[in-house]
Design a protein around this motif. Structure first.
Motif, mmCIF file in Angstrom:
data_model
loop_
_atom_site.group_PDB
_atom_site.id
_atom_site.type_symbol
_atom_site.label_atom_id
_atom_site.label_comp_id
_atom_site.label_asym_id
_atom_site.label_seq_id
_atom_site.Cartn_x
_atom_site.Cartn_y
_atom_site.Cartn_z
ATOM 1 N N ALA A 171 -2.159 -4.842 -0.969
ATOM 2 C CA ALA A 171 -1.491 -4.254 0.536
ATOM 3 C C ALA A 171 -2.104 -4.135 1.548
ATOM 4 O O ALA A 171 -1.723 -5.036 2.859
ATOM 5 C CB ALA A 171 -1.375 -3.050 -0.129
ATOM 6 N N PHE A 174 -1.694 -7.690 3.944
ATOM 7 C CA PHE A 174 -0.540 -7.945 5.280
ATOM 8 C C PHE A 174 -1.006 -7.555 6.132
ATOM 9 O O PHE A 174 -1.974 -6.187 6.328
ATOM 10 C CB PHE A 174 0.220 -6.641 4.359
ATOM 11 C CG PHE A 174 0.848 -7.911 3.418
ATOM 12 C CD1 PHE A 174 2.520 -8.564 4.100
ATOM 13 C CD2 PHE A 174 0.573 -8.007 1.913
ATOM 14 C CE1 PHE A 174 3.073 -9.363 2.453
ATOM 15 C CE2 PHE A 174 1.061 -9.421 1.029
ATOM 16 C CZ PHE A 174 2.007 -9.723 1.688
ATOM 17 N N VAL A 179 6.091 -7.103 6.735
ATOM 18 C CA VAL A 179 6.533 -6.518 6.477
ATOM 19 C C VAL A 179 7.930 -5.941 6.340
ATOM 20 O O VAL A 179 8.093 -5.285 7.129
ATOM 21 C CB VAL A 179 5.523 -4.953 5.701
ATOM 22 C CG1 VAL A 179 6.933 -4.529 4.539
ATOM 23 C CG2 VAL A 179 4.676 -5.176 5.524
ATOM 24 N N LEU A 190 6.445 -3.699 0.291
ATOM 25 C CA LEU A 190 5.900 -4.255 -0.136
ATOM 26 C C LEU A 190 5.901 -4.245 -1.754
ATOM 27 O O LEU A 190 6.021 -6.059 -1.717
ATOM 28 C CB LEU A 190 4.110 -3.974 0.399
ATOM 29 C CG LEU A 190 3.509 -4.412 1.217
ATOM 30 C CD1 LEU A 190 4.361 -3.166 2.284
ATOM 31 C CD2 LEU A 190 2.393 -5.107 1.724
ATOM 32 N N SER A 219 1.114 1.854 0.336
ATOM 33 C CA SER A 219 1.446 2.196 1.767
ATOM 34 C C SER A 219 2.448 2.901 1.434
ATOM 35 O O SER A 219 3.414 3.385 1.051
ATOM 36 C CB SER A 219 2.852 1.027 1.598
ATOM 37 O OG SER A 219 1.399 -0.482 1.232
ATOM 38 N N TRP A 221 6.569 4.093 3.950
ATOM 39 C CA TRP A 221 7.554 3.028 5.163
ATOM 40 C C TRP A 221 7.716 4.259 5.327
ATOM 41 O O TRP A 221 8.368 5.855 5.155
ATOM 42 C CB TRP A 221 7.821 2.469 4.050
ATOM 43 C CG TRP A 221 9.103 2.770 3.041
ATOM 44 C CD1 TRP A 221 10.152 3.045 2.944
ATOM 45 C CD2 TRP A 221 7.942 3.583 1.864
ATOM 46 N NE1 TRP A 221 10.455 3.665 1.563
ATOM 47 C CE2 TRP A 221 9.349 3.775 1.487
ATOM 48 C CE3 TRP A 221 7.507 3.016 1.143
ATOM 49 C CZ2 TRP A 221 8.912 3.782 -0.765
ATOM 50 C CZ3 TRP A 221 6.973 3.668 -0.049
ATOM 51 C CH2 TRP A 221 7.944 3.938 -0.878
#
Ligand SMILES: [Zn+2]
Ligand SMILES: [Zn+2]
Length: 317
Positions: A171, A174, A179, A190, A219, A221
């Motif tokens: 991750a 990135f 994303v 991801l 990650s 979101w």
């Protein structure tokens, strides 16, 4: 046709109002988790387990810091995933991953630890000697690839911990802008895993926004607050916290750093942690240390929407 031209200042104002969609893990995710686990372990009913997991998080941090060798998806594969609105790291290869070395490093760390329970010592010995095929099978069972009756429940948190290191490393290659959004708001954009809990941040540009925290790659979101993280329902949401006085159910003590967000539409819940109430909250650690809240929600008839990676829990069958 009239087009409205935005001045530079207006554009900046708009941009600053845009909610960052994705928040990628930094290089200290496991160090923070270890520190939080140790802090929460003080005087805790499952303090020994939390301290054991802190030791695991130390080993994870050491492995991440040693820059483990990960195989990145190709640019074409990433573009193809985005075109199909699929998470780019969902299909990361288990058989070739560095995570197996991480698992052995975690087992070594546990074996070297003094004062661990005999069962943990025996597990560490077993993990150090386990053949690759068995380890890969465990990982596949954990990530949902094969039937879960092959899953070794005692080994599961440690296998998951090793997988987390590889997926966090992936991750971290990135950038948030790269994303692509998915059609399914409830899974990690991801890696496609379920979130362990939500976190409401207190620092700009994330301040006041709720993010779902991925159980695998760490990650986060964005998901609108006061909306069920599982089914998206925005009406029948209740917040539960433990009443320190009597352990009984209380709705939303506003200052609680950890609450359970329960949905009457789908009868599920997830924890939500608030940085503004405790700057050290960490979704995995605080979820693990608030098992009493899980018991309470179970008594109220709600089920956990998804498990904690450091504790094997039976899912919905
Ligand atoms: Zn993820
Ligand atoms: Zn729901």
């Amino acid at each position: 046709m009239v087009q409205r031209i935005l001045e530079r200042g207006q554009i900046e104002t708009l941009a600053s109002r845009a909610i960052p969609r994705v928040r990628l893990p930094d290089g200290q995710v496991f160090a923070r988790r270890a520190a939080r686990l140790r802090q929460l372990a003080e005087g805790h009913a499952i303090g020994d387990y939390l301290r054991l997991m802190a030791r695991v998080a130390d080993a994870q941090q050491a492995a991440l810091g040693a820059a483990i060798d990960v195989t990145l998806p190709t640019e074409a594969a990433i573009a193809q995933a985005a075109a199909h609105r699929m998470p780019p790291l969902a299909g990361a290869e288990l058989g070739t991953g560095a995570w197996r070395g991480v698992l052995r490093a975690i087992a070594d760390a546990l074996a070297a630890e003094r004062g661990v329970p005999a069962a943990v010592g025996a597990l560490a010995t077993r993990l150090r000697a386990a053949p690759d095929e068995w380890i890969v099978l465990q990982a596949a069972a954990l990530l949902g690839g094969v039937a879960s009756d092959s899953l070794d429940r005692a080994a599961a948190p440690f296998v998951m911990a090793a997988l987390q290191v590889q997926w966090v490393a992936l991750a971290r290659t990135f950038t948030a802008e790269r994303v692509a959004p998915l059609d399914v708001p409830g899974v990690c954009p991801l890696c496609g895993s379920l979130p362990v809990a939500s976190i409401v941040h207190a620092q700009a540009p994330y301040q006041g926004y709720r993010y779902l925290h991925c159980a695998l790659c760490a990650s986060e979101w964005h998901r609108v607050r006061a909306q069920c993280s599982q089914c998206g329902n925005g009406k029948q949401i209740g917040y539960y916290t433990l009443d320190a006085a009597d352990g009984g159910p209380t709705i939303a003590a506003d200052a609680a750093a950890v609450r359970a967000e329960a949905c009457d539409e789908c009868s599920s819940y997830r924890k939500i942690v608030y940085v503004e109430h405790d700057a050290a909250v960490e979704p995995v650690a605080d979820d693990l240390a608030s098992l009493a809240l899980d018991l309470l929600l179970g008594e109220q008839g709600y089920h956990r929407a998804s498990g904690n990676p450091l504790l094997w829990q039976a899912g919905e069958e």
